[in-house]
Write an enzyme that holds these catalytic residues in place. Structure first.
Site, PDB file in Angstrom:
ATOM      1  CB  SER A 184      -0.954  -3.164   7.146  1.00  0.00           C
ATOM      2  OG  SER A 184       0.548  -2.698   7.485  1.00  0.00           O
ATOM      3  CD  GLU A 238       8.451  -3.299   3.116  1.00  0.00           C
ATOM      4  OE1 GLU A 238       8.092  -4.210   3.995  1.00  0.00           O
ATOM      5  OE2 GLU A 238       7.572  -2.471   2.900  1.00  0.00           O
ATOM      6  CD  GLU A 246       7.762   7.614  14.831  1.00  0.00           C
ATOM      7  OE1 GLU A 246       7.368   6.831  13.923  1.00  0.00           O
ATOM      8  OE2 GLU A 246       7.697   8.802  14.749  1.00  0.00           O
TER       9      GLU A 246
HETATM   10  C1  LIG Z   1       1.340   4.920   1.863  1.00  0.00           C
HETATM   11  C2  LIG Z   1       1.474   3.848   2.626  1.00  0.00           C
HETATM   12  C3  LIG Z   1       1.493   2.638   2.018  1.00  0.00           C
HETATM   13  C4  LIG Z   1       1.353   1.394   2.664  1.00  0.00           C
HETATM   14  N1  LIG Z   1       1.570   0.170   1.869  1.00  0.00           N
HETATM   15  C5  LIG Z   1       1.332  -1.014   2.530  1.00  0.00           C
HETATM   16  C6  LIG Z   1       1.044  -2.245   1.735  1.00  0.00           C
HETATM   17  O1  LIG Z   1       1.291  -2.108   0.384  1.00  0.00           O
HETATM   18  N2  LIG Z   1       0.820  -3.436   2.389  1.00  0.00           N
HETATM   19  C7  LIG Z   1       0.677  -3.364   3.780  1.00  0.00           C
HETATM   20  O2  LIG Z   1       0.320  -4.637   4.339  1.00  0.00           O
HETATM   21  N3  LIG Z   1       0.800  -2.270   4.500  1.00  0.00           N
HETATM   22  C8  LIG Z   1       1.048  -1.188   4.053  1.00  0.00           C
HETATM   23  N4  LIG Z   1       1.213   0.280   4.722  1.00  0.00           N
HETATM   24  C9  LIG Z   1       0.941  -0.016   6.276  1.00  0.00           C
HETATM   25  C10 LIG Z   1       1.956   0.246   6.834  1.00  0.00           C
HETATM   26  O3  LIG Z   1       3.048  -0.619   7.059  1.00  0.00           O
HETATM   27  C11 LIG Z   1       1.708   0.588   8.442  1.00  0.00           C
HETATM   28  O4  LIG Z   1       0.874   1.838   8.211  1.00  0.00           O
HETATM   29  C12 LIG Z   1       2.814   0.975   9.265  1.00  0.00           C
HETATM   30  O5  LIG Z   1       3.264  -0.341   9.611  1.00  0.00           O
HETATM   31  C13 LIG Z   1       2.156   1.686  10.548  1.00  0.00           C
HETATM   32  O6  LIG Z   1       1.200   0.982  11.168  1.00  0.00           O
HETATM   33  P1  LIG Z   1      -0.170   1.886  11.537  1.00  0.00           P
HETATM   34  O7  LIG Z   1      -0.833   2.694  10.308  1.00  0.00           O
HETATM   35  O8  LIG Z   1      -1.141   0.817  12.113  1.00  0.00           O
HETATM   36  O9  LIG Z   1       0.279   2.899  12.782  1.00  0.00           O
HETATM   37  P2  LIG Z   1       0.382   2.340  14.127  1.00  0.00           P
HETATM   38  O10 LIG Z   1       1.056   1.124  14.321  1.00  0.00           O
HETATM   39  O11 LIG Z   1      -1.000   2.352  14.720  1.00  0.00           O
HETATM   40  O12 LIG Z   1       1.295   3.419  14.610  1.00  0.00           O
HETATM   41  C14 LIG Z   1       0.846   4.853  14.873  1.00  0.00           C
HETATM   42  C15 LIG Z   1       1.885   5.901  15.517  1.00  0.00           C
HETATM   43  O13 LIG Z   1       2.431   5.221  16.722  1.00  0.00           O
HETATM   44  C16 LIG Z   1       3.958   4.951  16.505  1.00  0.00           C
HETATM   45  N5  LIG Z   1       4.345   3.575  17.239  1.00  0.00           N
HETATM   46  C17 LIG Z   1       3.616   2.469  17.227  1.00  0.00           C
HETATM   47  N6  LIG Z   1       4.171   1.407  17.825  1.00  0.00           N
HETATM   48  C18 LIG Z   1       5.426   2.128  18.640  1.00  0.00           C
HETATM   49  C19 LIG Z   1       6.344   1.745  19.425  1.00  0.00           C
HETATM   50  N7  LIG Z   1       6.442   0.411  19.903  1.00  0.00           N
HETATM   51  N8  LIG Z   1       7.044   2.572  19.876  1.00  0.00           N
HETATM   52  C20 LIG Z   1       7.055   3.886  19.404  1.00  0.00           C
HETATM   53  N9  LIG Z   1       6.111   4.370  18.614  1.00  0.00           N
HETATM   54  C21 LIG Z   1       5.241   3.559  17.987  1.00  0.00           C
HETATM   55  C22 LIG Z   1       4.028   4.644  15.122  1.00  0.00           C
HETATM   56  O14 LIG Z   1       5.279   5.004  14.607  1.00  0.00           O
HETATM   57  C23 LIG Z   1       3.143   5.754  14.558  1.00  0.00           C
HETATM   58  O15 LIG Z   1       3.585   6.890  14.471  1.00  0.00           O
HETATM   59  C24 LIG Z   1       1.184   1.469   3.892  1.00  0.00           C
HETATM   60  C25 LIG Z   1       1.104   2.443   4.874  1.00  0.00           C
HETATM   61  C26 LIG Z   1       1.142   3.755   4.101  1.00  0.00           C
HETATM   62  C27 LIG Z   1       1.159   5.076   4.725  1.00  0.00           C
END
Ligand SMILES: Cc1cc2nc3c(=O)[nH]c(=O)nc-3n(C[C@H](O)[C@H](O)[C@H](O)COP(=O)(O)OP(=O)(O)OC[C@H]3O[C@@H](n4cnc5c(N)ncnc54)[C@H](O)[C@@H]3O)c2cc1C
Length: 391
Positions: free
Chosen positions: A129, A244, A378
């Site tokens: 990410s 995963e 989601e």
């Molecule tokens: C505690 C924790 C540990 C993590 N560990 C890792 C790690 O070790 N390595 C790593 O690479 N990443 C890690 N992540 C990242 C994680 O994979 C991302 O946070 C996740 O994929 C969501 O991406 P974002 O935070 O950019 O949110 P966004 O993608 O911006 O999403 C924001 C909101 O919009 C919703 N949304 C987005 N797109 C859509 C869609 N097409 N349809 C409907 N709803 C949608 C999402 O469900 C969410 O509610 C971690 C995250 C957390 C919170």
């Protein structure tokens, strides 16, 4: 009530239970039971004990050091770890980069890394990410430019779990900016001690430091540390995310949360008895337990499909992710409800019970993130709508 397993499977369950009872440090068990964080050395020590029996790598094929277990045995093993509770082998190592190298790595990469992954000699982080690329992972911008026998990598990764402990990070980078987003991505293995790598902590709502930002500033990565072909990283990513998610249901962990909620509720006066006798409390606990039972059957079906050669991504992994995390969150709410004001007690080193209580609210907050990581719920529902409902 439990599903009925064969006698051989029951004997296997007993063997795992006996091993945990004999080998797990009681202090570690207690910390987990109270939902406290473990120190790195505690996680490493336990994984090394498991690895003496090849148990640290449950899903790996025997020729790469796995135990050669059936899908049911893998399930029972994890269930025993969760119920004990004992630490799971580090997922970044054994469920993510290990299977990726087995499927896509060169023989040299396999020889060099797999034994160290299994024994937790190297701690791996997942560098996927970025600030603008989570759900839409293919939007990632970290770029890798080829310079002779190296790639030069620059960009920012975000949310790297436990990266403060990491020796290595498997990382998605953009190697072709002109191609379609998914077509220009590669996977590189980055040594966290390389010049230009820096890790900055993110302290979350629960007061814990588990996630980080990772900055990459002109980091030179040898080209032979690319996994698979250049610009084919997206196929590897889909494979990895399927792996995963299969481990993500964590049914035994939810059971422990419910058990802890019930134990606390038995201590809370309500009406003429205690909260544990309250019809609404009991009904909510039973609802979660019934749904857990259904989830357990779905998990066994998925494991069985994998045993018969199906490889991720399987849409049922998305069901495990969504339902497993919803139920864990529901159980943590029940625990918070049972604890009432006890959840807000301050740590007191002379009062063990108060000390244990301090983790209840933190656990509730920690689990808010479970429906986000590993692909948000989601987005999992979108996958299910497309693959299972054809929408
Ligand atoms: C505690 C924790 C540990 C993590 N560990 C890792 C790690 O070790 N390595 C790593 O690479 N990443 C890690 N992540 C990242 C994680 O994979 C991302 O946070 C996740 O994929 C969501 O991406 P974002 O935070 O950019 O949110 P966004 O993608 O911006 O999403 C924001 C909101 O919009 C919703 N949304 C987005 N797109 C859509 C869609 N097409 N349809 C409907 N709803 C949608 C999402 O469900 C969410 O509610 C971690 C995250 C957390 C919170």
């Amino acid at each position: 009530m439990d599903l009925r397993f064969s006698e051989a499977d029951q004997a296997f369950r007993e063997e795992v239970r006996a091993f945990i009872a004999a080998e797990l440090d009681p202090a570690v068990r207690r910390k987990l039971a109270e939902h406290r964080s473990l120190a790195k050395h505690e996680i490493v020590a336990w994984q090394r004990k498991l690895n003496t029996r090849r148990w640290a790598t449950p899903s790996w094929p025997a020729e790469h050091g796995g135990p050669g277990w059936s899908a049911v045995q893998r399930y029972l093993f994890l269930d025993e770890l969760h119920q004990a509770p004992a630490p799971e082998p580090l997922s970044f190592n054994v469920n993510m980069i290990g299977p990726v190298l087995i499927a896509f790595g060169t023989p040299e990469q396999q020889r060099r890394f797999l034994p160290r992954i299994a024994n937790l000699d190297d701690w791996w982080a997942q560098g996927f990410s970025e600030p603008g690329a989570g759900s839409d992972l293919a939007a990632l911008k970290t770029r890798a430019i080829r310079d002779g026998e190296h790639y030069v990598v620059t960009g920012q990764k975000m949310w790297q779990g436990m990266a403060q402990h990491a020796d290595w990070m498997f990382t998605l980078v953009r190697t072709d900016a002109s191609a379609k987003p998914q077509a220009g991505i590669s996977m590189l293995l980055i040594d966290m001690r390389s010049p230009g790598v820096s890790v900055r902590p993110i302290v979350t709502l629960d007061g814990r430091h588990e996630v980080n930002e990772v900055f990459l500033d002109e980091v030179r990565v040898p080209a032979d540390l690319r996994v698979g072909d250049e610009n084919r990283g997206w196929d590897i990513t889909k494979f990895l995310l399927g792996h995963e998610r299969t481990g993500i249901a964590r049914i035994g962990m939810t059971r422990r949360l419910i058990a802890r909620a019930k134990a606390l509720a038995a201590d809370v006066p309500a009406g003429s008895g205690t909260l544990a006798d309250d019809a609404r409390f009991r009904e909510r606990a039973a609802e979660i337990e019934i749904e857990l039972q259904a989830l357990q059957i779905t998990q066994l079906r998925l494991l069985d499909a994998m045993r018969h050669g199906a490889h991720g991504p399987d849409a049922r992994a998305s069901i495990l992710k969504v339902k497993g995390t919803e139920l864990r969150q529901a159980a943590s709410e029940l625990l918070l409800q049972a604890a009432g004001t006890r959840a807000w007690r301050c740590a007191d080193e002379f009062d063990e019970a108060a000390h244990a209580d301090t983790t209840i609210a933190a656990t509730y907050f920690t689990l808010r993130a479970a429906s986000i990581y590993g692909g948000s719920n989601e987005v999992q529902k979108n996958i299910l709508a497309k693959t299972m409902l054809g929408l």
